[in-house]
Design a protein around this motif. Structure first.
Motif, mmCIF file in Angstrom:
data_model
loop_
_atom_site.group_PDB
_atom_site.id
_atom_site.type_symbol
_atom_site.label_atom_id
_atom_site.label_comp_id
_atom_site.label_asym_id
_atom_site.label_seq_id
_atom_site.Cartn_x
_atom_site.Cartn_y
_atom_site.Cartn_z
ATOM 1 N N UNK B 360 0.894 -1.368 0.060
ATOM 2 C CA UNK B 360 0.696 -0.146 0.151
ATOM 3 C C UNK B 360 1.005 0.984 -0.539
ATOM 4 N N UNK B 361 1.804 1.239 0.488
ATOM 5 C CA UNK B 361 2.817 2.373 0.212
ATOM 6 C C UNK B 361 3.051 2.649 -0.746
ATOM 7 N N UNK B 363 1.059 2.017 -3.627
ATOM 8 C CA UNK B 363 0.276 2.013 -4.101
ATOM 9 C C UNK B 363 0.086 3.843 -3.785
ATOM 10 N N UNK B 364 -0.181 4.399 -2.053
ATOM 11 C CA UNK B 364 0.013 5.531 -1.674
ATOM 12 C C UNK B 364 0.895 6.614 -2.606
ATOM 13 N N UNK B 365 1.825 6.292 -2.453
ATOM 14 C CA UNK B 365 2.878 7.401 -2.480
ATOM 15 C C UNK B 365 2.918 7.190 -4.536
ATOM 16 N N UNK B 366 2.075 6.668 -5.681
ATOM 17 C CA UNK B 366 0.974 6.820 -7.059
ATOM 18 C C UNK B 366 0.043 7.039 -6.637
ATOM 19 N N UNK B 367 -0.333 7.049 -6.132
ATOM 20 C CA UNK B 367 -1.464 7.714 -5.430
ATOM 21 C C UNK B 367 -1.686 9.513 -5.626
ATOM 22 N N UNK B 368 -0.538 9.905 -4.353
ATOM 23 C CA UNK B 368 -0.508 10.676 -4.038
ATOM 24 C C UNK B 368 0.353 11.508 -5.327
ATOM 25 N N UNK B 369 0.815 11.085 -6.078
ATOM 26 C CA UNK B 369 1.519 11.949 -7.879
ATOM 27 C C UNK B 369 2.815 11.720 -8.047
ATOM 28 N N UNK B 370 3.443 10.679 -7.614
ATOM 29 C CA UNK B 370 4.729 10.169 -7.953
ATOM 30 C C UNK B 370 4.939 9.109 -8.746
ATOM 31 N N UNK B 372 6.125 6.172 -10.781
ATOM 32 C CA UNK B 372 6.230 4.420 -9.952
ATOM 33 C C UNK B 372 7.821 4.763 -9.774
#
Lengths: 362, 464
Positions: B360-361, B363-370, B372
């Motif tokens: 989930x980390x 995923x969270x990072x990508x969700x926040x715009x980062x 991959x």
């Protein structure tokens, strides 16, 4: 709201992981701007999968998802600009709270001052102004939850997704957080898609609830409508407590249905999800709508019942009757002076209005 | 609820029957403590007898010089009086040597058995470490000094060699007239010495026990130490680069695939080290698989080409017989083989840490715009630092003391300090030097541990 284009639109979305079983079967949903929509359902019903497809972590097998009228099926998650609160918060343990919040802003190449301003604003919003330098592990569950919410909002996303965010909290804290999230939603005019399996949570917070079972949305309407006018037996059973009487339709008379239960009693119910005489039906009754010892003639449905069990609940007494061939008929009796005379094994009359019982699918 | 506990005059909390609460608690816990102690006593004794005692004994050998001091007490006492150490010592010193030899020669143990001859032999060996030639000189002198006049009628027959000794000794063996032999005694005159440690790092004592550099042609260990560090570092880094993607795959692939991959990782781990090394020999030697393949597949072009602007140029693009790469019995061979052998030690700790990083980390990072990649660098990698640390320490520690691989594939320029420890133990029999080198290795490892604790914290170490 109805004239505006929906912010999110699921159109005939299907999802399968193995090519054999559809986890989500033909999902359609419009979410208007500013709306709080909850996807509610038992675990394994496909609600989280829908959320993951919206966030971009799972590809749709078929169908299209639109965000602001643009199909986003092929947009990678990091370009969707959707905020998300994860089940276990997913706060980065190697960063401080402030760094966690600054992460989405840094990625967006925001200036240092602007970043700090926004981080502080977001922290104040969730009343964690002084906790910026702490690590997530040093915070309590409720505080971590708030940081996660703040992080999902700090970059002003069009849409916030929440995947059972309150699952790890204890009951009191969960209730408190429900109100806080609801207030944030109202104050900031957020659009929220929320996933939970807790029906009270869904009822408290949402504008609209989509009830999932086995990959299908069974009903999507306001909390009141779901509770008062469930469209089928599953929804009636899943939302709130519910007594069920099984039977067959004897006659349909406009809005009213005459049902003969399996025990041979006749019940006058309101038509909800039956179409023809002779059909099997489930009559659904809320425990709080049942009247104990009604005055004769005031109520169409009245039956003799035996008190099986009394459970003291403080504000009400939960009473189990055997009536119409069911011995698990639950009635919530308000804890008032008139009702203390009930004893286990005693025979009393109980009844209900025909408006309060719905004839649903069998 | 009222507070029923009472407090006695010393301010201690008492239980209901008047016993101090602390005593009561201790008593109730004693049984469990004894039982748990009994459970660990066997492994504890095993550890003590099989590990602590032998290593401790061996380590004392690295500083122990008592044996030679029991042989030459008078000589070393005279050595203190020797003033100008650039000229030969006086007659007293020569006499002291002869006396010490004669006394030791007759030395007996409690059962009346002569141990002196043995002691003199050992002393000779010890002295040769300081200056080569000592052993034969001493044994020759022992023979001469202890020869008795058999024709004498006296009860205790006198020695043939009589005082003054200086002239006679130099006459019989001119090595006694070389001041270097006498000077080398300075390093041995104390019962405890750092001489072995100095030797291990190419230093030595001079006649006055000052620490000085060894002669240039005797300096070998510094190069070996540096090479040992170099090999260990290169191997550690190579392992890290190779292991990281493998561990990531192991941690993220679906169960079936990751199990298969895990078997591929562990299979060589379970194979005999010798088999693996021999396999590498077949692969990498001059006429090995790799060189043969290169020779076959690489194109060969030789000849003149007419380039525009440059003109006619002669090009030699041949990988011929003479171009065969030397990859075995040298530095490269050591690196390749050790990297392969130690790879699992890096993969396993990394894998265990990566397994614990929730997906989930990312995923969270990508969700926040980062992107991959960015999410991987900023969010995933920092959380694998404990695994990186553990893997690097483990590989480095094992590598720094490695012995078999360099011995078999290292040739001349791939040997490490472990090989020299083995050599001192088995061939030269200079256990003191071997122990000193071992102790230095141990210190290096402990220092590394300490540094890691300071930088990352040992409680962050995850060995898998």
């Amino acid at each position: 709201m109805s004239e505006e284009r929906p912010l999110v639109k699921f159109e005939n979305v299907q999802k399968s992981y193995d090519g054999e079983i559809l986890v989500v079967k033909d999902f359609n949903l419009d979410v208007a701007k500013g709306e709080f929509v909850t996807m509610l359902g038992p675990s394994g019903s496909g609600k989280t999968t829908c959320l993951m497809m919206l966030a971009g972590f799972e590809p749709t097998t078929n169908g299209t998802i639109y965000l602001k009228d643009k199909p986003i099926n092929n947009v990678p998650p990091h370009k969707r600009g959707i905020g998300m609160v994860f089940q276990n918060y997913a706060l980065f343990p190697h960063m401080t709270v402030a760094e966690n919040l600054a992460f989405p802003l840094e990625v967006r190449k925001m200036g240092k001052e602007e970043r700090e301003r926004r981080v502080n604003r977001a922290l104040d919003m969730v009343q964690l102004g002084e906790f910026g330098n702490r690590r997530p592990m040093q915070l309590s569950g409720g505080q971590q939850q708030r940081v996660a919410v703040a992080r999902s909002l700090v970059f002003d996303p069009d849409l916030v997704l929440m995947d059972e965010p309150l699952g790890a909290l204890d009951k009191n804290l969960r209730e408190q957080m429900q109100y806080e999230i609801k207030h944030l939603h109202e104050q900031l005019g957020l659009t929220v898609v929320y996933v939970t399996h807790d029906q009270t949570e869904a009822l408290t917070m949402s504008n609209r609830i989509a009830v999932f079972n086995d990959g299908v949305v069974l009903q999507c309407s306001s909390p009141e409508a779901l509770y008062e006018k469930p469209e089928n037996a599953f929804v009636a059973n899943f939302i709130g407590e519910n007594n069920r009487l099984m039977g067959a339709v004897e006659a349909i008379n406009g809005k009213q249905v005459t049902v003969k239960t399996d025990s041979g009693d006749i019940v006058i119910a309101t038509k909800a999800n039956v179409n023809a005489v002779g059909e099997r039906t489930t009559i659904s009754l809320r425990p709080e709508r049942i009247v104990v010892a009604p005055k004769a003639g005031t109520i169409p449905n009245s039956y003799s019942a035996k008190v099986e069990e009394l459970i003291y609940h403080g504000d009400h007494i939960r009473t189990r009757f055997s009536v119409c061939g069911h011995d698990d008929f639950i009635v919530k009796i308000p804890n008032s002076i008139d009702n203390v005379s009930l004893k286990e094994g005693k025979q009393v009359n109980i009844g209900w209005m025909s408006e309060d019982c719905l004839a649903l699918d069998g | 609820m009222s507070d029923t506990s009472t407090i006695n005059s010393q301010g201690q909390l008492l239980t209901s029957d008047g016993v101090p609460l602390k005593d009561s608690l201790r008593k109730s816990l004693r049984r469990t403590k004894i039982r748990s102690f009994l459970l660990i006593i066997v492994p504890l004794l095993f550890l003590l007898i099989m590990f602590v005692v032998p290593i401790g004994t061996l380590l004392t050998k690295s500083v122990d010089d008592t044996s030679i001091n029991t042989v030459f007490p008078k000589t070393f006492a005279q050595y203190e009086l020797w003033e100008d150490k650039s000229i030969l010592p006086s007659e007293e010193m020569f006499a002291a040597v002869i006396n010490d030899i004669r006394i030791t020669h007759k030395m007996e143990n409690s059962e009346g058995k002569n141990i002196g001859k043995n002691l003199l032999g050992k002393a000779g060996t010890r002295m040769t470490y300081e200056f080569s030639g000592w052993r034969s000189l001493l044994l020759k002198t022992v023979k001469e000094a202890t020869k008795v006049d058999k024709k004498s009628k006296e009860v205790i027959k006198p020695y043939v060699l009589e005082a003054p000794y200086k002239e006679k000794m130099i006459k019989r063996d001119k090595r006694w007239g070389k001041v270097e032999f006498w000077q080398s005694m300075g390093a041995m005159k104390d019962p405890y010495t750092m001489g072995y440690y100095l030797n291990a790092v190419d230093l030595r004592y001079d006649a006055n026990k000052n620490i000085i550099q060894k002669n240039e042609y005797l300096k070998i260990y510094k190069t070996i130490w540096m090479r040992t560090l170099q090999v260990s570092l290169i191997v550690t880094l190579a392992c890290l680069f190779l292991a990281y993607p493998v561990a990531y795959l192991l941690a993220t692939l679906p169960m079936r695939a990751s199990n298969l991959l895990m078997i591929c990782v562990l299979m060589p781990f379970w194979t005999s080290l010798l088999v693996r090394i021999v396999a590498w020999m077949i692969m990498l030697q001059q006429n090995g698989v790799v060189n043969d393949t290169l020779l076959t597949i690489l194109p060969c072009f030789e000849g003149a080409l007419n380039f525009p602007f440059i003109g006619e140029t002669f090009i030699d693009l041949c990988f011929g017989e003479e171009d065969r790469l030397p990859m075995m019995y040298n530095f490269t061979g050591t690196i390749i083989v050790m990297t392969q052998v130690l790879l699992p030690f890096m993969i396993l700790p990394l894998y265990s840490v990566m397994k614990g990083v929730p997906p989930s980390y990312m995923k969270a990072a990508q969700n926040l715009g980062a992107t991959p990649t960015w999410a991987f660098i900023k969010v995933y990698m920092p959380q694998t630092v404990p695994g990186i640390g553990a893997g690097c320490i483990l590989v480095f520690i094992v590598a720094i003391g490695y012995y078999i691989s360099p011995e078999l594939v290292g040739g001349k320029d791939g040997l490490m300090i472990g090989n020299f420890v083995a050599r001192e133990m088995q061939q030269t029999l200079n256990w003191g030097l071997a122990a000193a080198m071992g102790a230095l290795l141990l210190t290096a490892v402990l220092a590394l541990y300490w540094a890691y604790d300071r930088l990352v914290g040992l409680n962050n170490l995850k060995m898998g």
